[in-house]
Design a protein around this motif. Structure first.
Motif, PDB file in Angstrom:
ATOM      1  N   VAL A 388       0.749  -1.023  -0.107  1.00  0.00           N
ATOM      2  CA  VAL A 388       0.063   0.142  -0.026  1.00  0.00           C
ATOM      3  C   VAL A 388       1.063   1.259   0.115  1.00  0.00           C
ATOM      4  O   VAL A 388       1.674   1.525   1.116  1.00  0.00           O
ATOM      5  N   ASP A 389       1.004   1.921  -1.121  1.00  0.00           N
ATOM      6  CA  ASP A 389       1.772   3.103  -1.323  1.00  0.00           C
ATOM      7  C   ASP A 389       1.038   4.178  -1.380  1.00  0.00           C
ATOM      8  O   ASP A 389       0.444   4.403  -2.395  1.00  0.00           O
ATOM      9  N   LEU A 390       1.034   5.105  -0.135  1.00  0.00           N
ATOM     10  CA  LEU A 390       0.291   6.323  -0.239  1.00  0.00           C
ATOM     11  C   LEU A 390       0.946   7.451  -0.450  1.00  0.00           C
ATOM     12  O   LEU A 390       0.797   8.700  -0.163  1.00  0.00           O
ATOM     13  N   SER A 391       2.448   7.222  -0.729  1.00  0.00           N
ATOM     14  CA  SER A 391       3.242   8.573  -1.163  1.00  0.00           C
ATOM     15  C   SER A 391       2.688   9.256  -2.443  1.00  0.00           C
ATOM     16  O   SER A 391       3.194  10.379  -2.820  1.00  0.00           O
ATOM     17  N   LYS A 392       1.803   8.588  -3.108  1.00  0.00           N
ATOM     18  CA  LYS A 392       1.150   9.382  -4.217  1.00  0.00           C
ATOM     19  C   LYS A 392      -0.256   8.829  -4.185  1.00  0.00           C
ATOM     20  O   LYS A 392      -0.736   8.357  -3.251  1.00  0.00           O
ATOM     21  N   GLU A 393      -1.204   9.325  -5.143  1.00  0.00           N
ATOM     22  CA  GLU A 393      -2.528   9.099  -5.331  1.00  0.00           C
ATOM     23  C   GLU A 393      -2.681   7.503  -5.278  1.00  0.00           C
ATOM     24  O   GLU A 393      -1.981   6.840  -6.096  1.00  0.00           O
ATOM     25  N   TYR A 394      -3.699   7.254  -4.474  1.00  0.00           N
ATOM     26  CA  TYR A 394      -3.891   5.636  -4.194  1.00  0.00           C
ATOM     27  C   TYR A 394      -5.473   5.379  -4.783  1.00  0.00           C
ATOM     28  O   TYR A 394      -6.246   5.749  -3.870  1.00  0.00           O
ATOM     29  N   PRO A 395      -5.608   4.851  -5.925  1.00  0.00           N
ATOM     30  CA  PRO A 395      -6.952   4.438  -6.073  1.00  0.00           C
ATOM     31  C   PRO A 395      -7.530   3.263  -5.247  1.00  0.00           C
ATOM     32  O   PRO A 395      -6.721   2.344  -5.079  1.00  0.00           O
ATOM     33  N   TYR A 396      -8.643   3.419  -5.074  1.00  0.00           N
ATOM     34  CA  TYR A 396      -9.408   2.094  -4.321  1.00  0.00           C
ATOM     35  C   TYR A 396     -10.930   1.899  -4.767  1.00  0.00           C
ATOM     36  O   TYR A 396     -11.330   2.838  -5.598  1.00  0.00           O
ATOM     37  N   ILE A 397     -11.413   1.085  -4.045  1.00  0.00           N
ATOM     38  CA  ILE A 397     -13.037   0.591  -4.523  1.00  0.00           C
ATOM     39  C   ILE A 397     -13.645   0.749  -3.271  1.00  0.00           C
ATOM     40  O   ILE A 397     -13.426   0.164  -2.271  1.00  0.00           O
ATOM     41  N   ASP A 398     -15.013   1.394  -3.224  1.00  0.00           N
ATOM     42  CA  ASP A 398     -15.903   1.506  -2.135  1.00  0.00           C
ATOM     43  C   ASP A 398     -16.983   0.394  -2.672  1.00  0.00           C
ATOM     44  O   ASP A 398     -17.523   0.492  -3.554  1.00  0.00           O
ATOM     45  N   PRO A 399     -16.985  -0.961  -1.935  1.00  0.00           N
ATOM     46  CA  PRO A 399     -17.729  -1.789  -2.451  1.00  0.00           C
ATOM     47  C   PRO A 399     -19.395  -1.616  -2.476  1.00  0.00           C
ATOM     48  O   PRO A 399     -19.950  -2.403  -3.097  1.00  0.00           O
ATOM     49  N   GLN A 400     -19.699  -0.857  -1.540  1.00  0.00           N
ATOM     50  CA  GLN A 400     -20.891  -0.291  -1.880  1.00  0.00           C
ATOM     51  C   GLN A 400     -21.396   0.599  -3.016  1.00  0.00           C
ATOM     52  O   GLN A 400     -22.506   0.698  -3.490  1.00  0.00           O
ATOM     53  N   LYS A 401     -20.198   1.379  -3.746  1.00  0.00           N
ATOM     54  CA  LYS A 401     -20.452   2.132  -4.724  1.00  0.00           C
ATOM     55  C   LYS A 401     -19.245   1.836  -5.627  1.00  0.00           C
ATOM     56  O   LYS A 401     -18.312   2.685  -6.018  1.00  0.00           O
ATOM     57  N   PRO A 402     -19.216   0.568  -6.342  1.00  0.00           N
ATOM     58  CA  PRO A 402     -17.991   0.195  -6.852  1.00  0.00           C
ATOM     59  C   PRO A 402     -17.753   1.119  -8.331  1.00  0.00           C
ATOM     60  O   PRO A 402     -16.707   0.921  -8.758  1.00  0.00           O
ATOM     61  N   TRP A 403     -19.019   1.665  -8.869  1.00  0.00           N
ATOM     62  CA  TRP A 403     -19.018   2.169  -9.979  1.00  0.00           C
ATOM     63  C   TRP A 403     -18.308   3.642  -9.945  1.00  0.00           C
ATOM     64  O   TRP A 403     -17.827   4.331 -10.821  1.00  0.00           O
ATOM     65  N   LYS A 404     -18.190   4.418  -8.530  1.00  0.00           N
ATOM     66  CA  LYS A 404     -17.630   5.455  -8.410  1.00  0.00           C
ATOM     67  C   LYS A 404     -15.844   5.217  -8.272  1.00  0.00           C
ATOM     68  O   LYS A 404     -15.336   4.527  -7.782  1.00  0.00           O
ATOM     69  N   LYS A 405     -15.175   6.479  -9.019  1.00  0.00           N
ATOM     70  CA  LYS A 405     -13.769   6.222  -9.001  1.00  0.00           C
ATOM     71  C   LYS A 405     -13.332   7.038  -7.573  1.00  0.00           C
ATOM     72  O   LYS A 405     -13.858   8.027  -7.269  1.00  0.00           O
ATOM     73  N   ARG A 406     -12.565   6.398  -6.671  1.00  0.00           N
ATOM     74  CA  ARG A 406     -12.145   6.846  -5.582  1.00  0.00           C
ATOM     75  C   ARG A 406     -10.599   6.607  -5.401  1.00  0.00           C
ATOM     76  O   ARG A 406     -10.034   5.961  -5.908  1.00  0.00           O
ATOM     77  N   SER A 407      -9.911   7.747  -4.604  1.00  0.00           N
ATOM     78  CA  SER A 407      -8.396   7.592  -4.418  1.00  0.00           C
ATOM     79  C   SER A 407      -8.362   8.162  -3.089  1.00  0.00           C
ATOM     80  O   SER A 407      -9.010   9.323  -2.767  1.00  0.00           O
ATOM     81  N   PHE A 408      -7.205   7.828  -2.353  1.00  0.00           N
ATOM     82  CA  PHE A 408      -6.744   8.644  -1.363  1.00  0.00           C
ATOM     83  C   PHE A 408      -5.622   9.633  -1.674  1.00  0.00           C
ATOM     84  O   PHE A 408      -4.979   9.096  -2.523  1.00  0.00           O
ATOM     85  N   THR A 409      -5.581  10.798  -1.194  1.00  0.00           N
ATOM     86  CA  THR A 409      -4.460  11.663  -1.656  1.00  0.00           C
ATOM     87  C   THR A 409      -4.060  12.445  -0.121  1.00  0.00           C
ATOM     88  O   THR A 409      -4.852  12.410   0.770  1.00  0.00           O
ATOM     89  N   ASN A 410      -2.833  12.491  -0.142  1.00  0.00           N
ATOM     90  CA  ASN A 410      -2.499  13.329   1.276  1.00  0.00           C
ATOM     91  C   ASN A 410      -2.567  12.353   2.386  1.00  0.00           C
ATOM     92  O   ASN A 410      -3.027  13.065   3.542  1.00  0.00           O
TER      93      ASN A 410
END
Length: 483
Positions: A388-410
């Motif tokens: 899990v590398d959060l030094s850059k933008e990290y895309p992930y999936i919300d299993p309740q809304k898998p169609w939405k693009k999500r990512s962790f930043t900062n």
């Protein structure tokens, strides 16, 4: 003190654990390993989180599990198990590994809080004992924390032993309640065993044993001048109890340079009475005398009392704490996630008509994700060992809304599991009850959003998945639904 110094609880199991273990033994599966996970599906009282408790007792159990000769004879009497299997039990000890969240961790539904990786036989035999400890103590710790939050900094005392379901429920319930934030317990056995501060006043019987209330208070004050607290509702709070408490304090305590520590209300309109009592005490220069309230209290009644302006300094909470009366079943389960045969690990998934009962397959890790303010924004499920590398933008999936693009930043990530048992032996250091309690408090003050701590309509803490893990799960789900 380990529970195994008192009794052997290795037989704390459901019968099916023994029949399955015997079946694996006879079916040449004794060398196959399984990965089982403990998780729960919903927070008690529709709350925003729960508190993980009971891990220390799980570790004690795992280290001490064994079977005595009379246990083996009992199993033999059931005529269900082979002699070679019973002989195997004679020298049995747990041979697997366990990892878990640190005890006291704030936890959320559907994430594995404890993972057992062991020979299938071992993993099956310990299921019920593990669930018993975690279900009970997590439930009570969570309920206690709700009550403590409702008290808004006022003292909360565990008065629950006599209404608990048995002795173990009282003692381990007191331990869990202390983890959840209560200040003390009336249960002396818990005080001795776990070092929890103990507290108590008197019973109505003390007052009734004497000819009058004033004499009863005087006798108590003479014996306990440094900790005198009077129960003032045996006859009449305002016309007898409080006036006699003031008289006894003047007659016995004041000449010794002592002060009356408190009065307790155990019946009646607690909000109304507490305000009247406060004025009476203050008029006599007893502003430092505490008012303690008890009688079927919980977070709802405490909230109501304070909203009514009740002048209460501490709450003695009994039956509704020790039984978690409003929602008395925690519901943690123990499910198979993977099987390892000949060195090859294969994920397993349970498919159900009820979507909430579909399991998350395979070995996995849980990370808590923090934003740049230090608050936990989500938990993340990944495949075991996945980077899990959060030094850059990290895309992930919300299993309740898998169609939405999500990512962790900062953000930053913290892996939650820690190894506690390796080859059947403790590898994590013992943690004091005080440190576990402090850990709960620290998380709630610095990491967990206030919105998640609301009693009504709390914010949902997200349980997200790495993209790789989510797609592997969906592929396995599709593959297994027609088996």
């Amino acid at each position: 003190m380990s529970q195994f110094e008192v009794r052997n609880i290795s037989m704390m199991m459901d019968l099916y654990e023994m029949t399955m273990a015997n079946g694996y033994f006879e079916d040449s599966s004794a060398d196959d390993w399984g990965t089982f996970e403990v998780f729960y599906r919903k927070n008690p009282d529709s709350g925003g989180f729960a508190i993980f408790a009971g891990l220390e007792q799980v570790v004690e159990y795992i280290e001490g599990v064994h079977f005595e000769e009379d246990d083996i004879e009992y199993f033999r009497s059931l005529h269900l198990f082979s002699e070679p299997f019973l002989e195997f039990l004679r020298g049995y000890h747990f041979r697997g590994d366990i990892s878990a969240f640190p005890e006291g961790t704030i936890m959320y539904p559907n994430e594995p809080v404890l993972i057992v990786h062991a020979p299938l036989i071992d993993a099956q035999l310990v299921e019920t004992a593990i669930l018993t400890q975690i279900n009970h103590q997590s439930l009570i710790a969570t309920k206690a924390q709700r009550i403590v939050r409702a008290a808004k900094g006022r003292g909360v005392l565990d008065f629950g032993a006599r209404r608990s379901h048995n002795i173990d429920a009282a003692v381990y319930g007191a331990r869990a309640a202390y983890i959840g934030g209560v200040d003390s317990t009336a249960t002396v056995m818990a005080g001795k065993q776990f070092g929890i501060p103990v507290s108590g006043t008197m019973a109505h019987s003390w007052v009734m044993c004497y000819g009058d209330e004033y004499t009863a208070f005087c006798r108590y004050a003479e014996q306990y001048p440094d900790s005198a607290q009077f129960l003032v509702d045996t006859y009449d709070v305002l016309h007898s109890g409080v006036p006699n408490a003031i008289r006894a304090a003047r007659a016995v305590l004041n000449p010794k340079g002592k002060r009356l520590k408190g009065v307790r209300l155990d019946s009646g309109d607690l909000a109304y009475l507490s305000k009247k009592v406060r004025r009476m005490l203050d008029a006599e220069g007893m502003e430092d005398c505490m008012i303690i309230a008890s009688n079927s209290l919980d977070e709802s009644t405490i909230t109501s009392l304070l909203e009514q302006g009740g002048c209460i300094d501490a709450f003695g909470v009994g039956e509704r704490l020790i039984t978690a009366k409003s929602d008395p079943v925690f519901g943690a389960v123990y499910k198979l996630a993977a099987v390892e045969q000949n060195g090859v690990c294969t994920p397993r998934i349970k498919v159900s008509e009820n979507i909430e009962k579909i399991t998350n397959p395979g070995k996995k890790d849980v990370y808590r994700i923090y934003d740049d303010t230090g608050h936990a924004v989500a938990d993340l499920l990944t495949a075991g060992g996945e980077a899990v590398d959060l030094s850059k933008e990290y895309p992930y999936i919300d299993p309740q809304k898998p169609w939405k693009k999500r990512s962790f930043t900062n953000c930053r990530a913290k892996k939650l599991h820690r190894e506690v048992i390796r080859n059947g032996k403790r590898v994590a250091p013992f943690r004091s009850l005080e440190s576990i309690r402090a850990y709960v408090k620290e998380q709630l003050e610095t990491e967990i959003w206030e919105e998640e701590q609301r009693f009504v309509n709390p914010h949902r803490h997200y349980l997200d998945m790495s993209i790789g893990y989510y797609h592997a799960r969906e592929e396995l789900l599709d593959k297994n639904q027609w088996k």
